[in-house]
Design a protein around this motif. Sequence first.
Motif, mmCIF file in Angstrom:
data_model
loop_
_atom_site.group_PDB
_atom_site.id
_atom_site.type_symbol
_atom_site.label_atom_id
_atom_site.label_comp_id
_atom_site.label_asym_id
_atom_site.label_seq_id
_atom_site.Cartn_x
_atom_site.Cartn_y
_atom_site.Cartn_z
ATOM 1 N N ASN A 1 0.829 -1.212 0.000
ATOM 2 C CA ASN A 1 0.000 0.000 0.000
ATOM 3 C C ASN A 1 0.862 1.260 0.000
ATOM 4 O O ASN A 1 0.544 2.246 -0.664
ATOM 5 N N ALA A 2 1.962 1.222 0.764
ATOM 6 C CA ALA A 2 2.830 2.396 0.861
ATOM 7 C C ALA A 2 3.503 2.714 -0.467
ATOM 8 O O ALA A 2 3.832 3.872 -0.747
ATOM 9 N N MET A 3 3.710 1.679 -1.306
ATOM 10 C CA MET A 3 4.391 1.884 -2.599
ATOM 11 C C MET A 3 3.584 2.741 -3.572
ATOM 12 O O MET A 3 4.097 3.188 -4.583
ATOM 13 N N ARG A 4 2.316 2.973 -3.248
ATOM 14 C CA ARG A 4 1.510 3.825 -4.131
ATOM 15 C C ARG A 4 1.977 5.274 -4.116
ATOM 16 O O ARG A 4 1.655 6.040 -5.010
ATOM 17 N N SER A 5 2.710 5.643 -3.080
ATOM 18 C CA SER A 5 3.138 7.045 -2.957
ATOM 19 C C SER A 5 4.567 7.103 -2.443
ATOM 20 O O SER A 5 4.844 6.764 -1.289
#
Length: 707
Positions: A555-559
């Motif tokens: 999820n964190a890799m989206r931003s």
Amino acid sequence: MRADEQLKYTRNIGIMAHIDAGKTTTSERILYYTGLTHRIGEVHDGAATMDWMVQEQERGITITSAATTAFWNYDGQKYKINLIDTPGHVDFTVEVERSLRVLDGAVATFCAVGGVEPQSETVWRQADKYNVPRIAYVNKMDRSGANFLEVARQMRDILGANPCPIELPIGAEEHFKGVIDLIAMKALYWHDETLGAEYSVEDIPADMVEEAQSFRDKMLEAVAEYDDDLMAKYFDDPSTITVDEIKRALRAATLKMDIVPMLCGSSFKNKGVQPLLDAVCAYLPSPSDAGELVGHAMTDPDKEEVRRPIFEDPMCALVFKIATDPYVGRLVFFRVYSGQIDAGSYVYNSRSGKKERISRLFQMHSNKQNPMETIGCGDIGAGVGFKDVRTGDTLCSENHPIVLEAMDFPAPVLGIAVEPKTQKDLDRLGVGLQKLSEEDPTFQVETNEETGQTIIRGMGELHLDIIIDRLRREFNVECNQGQPQVTYKETISRPVELREVFKKQTGGRGKFADIICRVEPVDDDFEGSLQFIDEVKGGDIPKEFIPSIAKGFQNAMRSGVLAGYPVEQLKVTVLDGSFHPVDSDQLSFELCAMQAFRNACVKAKPVLLEPIMKVEVVTPEENMGDVIGDLNKRRGQVQGMETSRSGARIVKAVAPLAEMFGYVTALRTITSGRATSTMSFSHYSEVSRAIAEKVLTECQGRVDLLK
């Protein structure tokens, strides 16, 4: 005829090619000669049946794949042909991708002058990916510079295919009269006064007998390699080989994708289409030939589920397209692989885990619907009544659930900000964008949290132009739009090891998670986004919390940390950690992973990546220096130059998308409108420090992290 017997005489085929090779023109002739239409619709008049969208008619290009069903009599049998006409422009390559996913065979169309062009190569690779047998049709034999055998050579050299001509053209360019059937050894001549609906079968012209015999021998030699009985006859006495034996061996080799039968014609001049239909029936697979379909169980991705292409097996279908029709609403296109779907029945969606009722079923003829009571095994149809369905969903029987392999869609590379011109259009804009994003998986809509702007993303300038045009015409929304923005990505360039502790105590039960992990660039051979490795020993972190750590990083890799762009790839190894018997839970470890991602990326020397495009320019010799100079100014790198058969130079290069806006206009100016270009996405590449600083300054990103 029994339903399972009818499957033998069903063909699900697509017509695929580079833009302007004549796919839609060929489709129109197929509709006319099969009796589905009573007049030939021409693309240049905006009257093609399969190009039904206003945008397609105005531009003379195919934008969305259109399906229809026709019938053709071949060898004493009536064949049912489900035909999909696909776009050729690279911005709409997703239409080809999802069509090939559900088709059994394809007709690869090539221009007799252009040969194997960039998008020909793209669609050929897509067909390879889904193991789709195909036949080749060399169109436009009437045009100046047409060369059938040169196209065969290019297919061998560029595509790595094994083309096997089963026809020879009689004449070429303005002297193209007909074809020689190398299997039956007869000449076919079309009658212009009947618009090609009638043709005569005659003896081969005397001056071509020797050439035809030579090519027939080559064809027999090629086919005999894949059939032992034919090989024995070929060496003993080739004259004893019958037409049926050749067709049977050729069909077997085509189905195994060992051979690509090659035909030729001129669809616009109404020559060569009937033998193409015969070849579709003779050599391309039926749903039965495609064999068993392998999926996996809903509860266990490692457990295989098999469906046979028969009516007795549980129902199983794949959704490959969603369209919005002004009269019937949301149309869901699907291919039925086993069993059958009845109008008014319930189907189970294995993605959502919900039952859906199909109120009505249709067999499609371009944008027109023919109501059906049943869509059976091996057929392509459309349904109305679905509430929650997406492209790639599996529809099945609730008692026998199965999940079929979904489709991969490329990520958008271009974005623009849009806003309605008037406040009252705001709701209509939201509805329109939602419906368009449901139809097209490569079109994405997002809201910028900082500016509140609505950003739409797509595969190129033409793609987004069409979207804006459809908003105006179909949803009555006039939009203001910003300048195109490149979709950058982020990654890290060095490994970092860190310990992250997440603690939260607010009275009562708190939150606690502790992980030690190593974050680094992915291995060279890894193809996904997150390469996650669990090396925790001795139960320091319970097994049930490990998936939550992976989910947190995903999820964190989206931003990313530079400017909020997605992080393309990351390798995470969880080494150790600890937990609290009361305060630790899955959410705690997920939040801890997200925190660890941001802190690790700051230390891991993050870098910015930009999309690089593959560019091919066909230009006259005298303009080549100017074209190369302009590409160099755009940070392009020339990778090679070739000379086409017409004497023009072909320049192949790669260049950053950020520098290629408005390139078509600039190219016309440089070459006085004599050059043409094609551009497709190639890969993401790291940008230089100076460019990165400029981009991050413009979007108020963190320039300090580049140091």
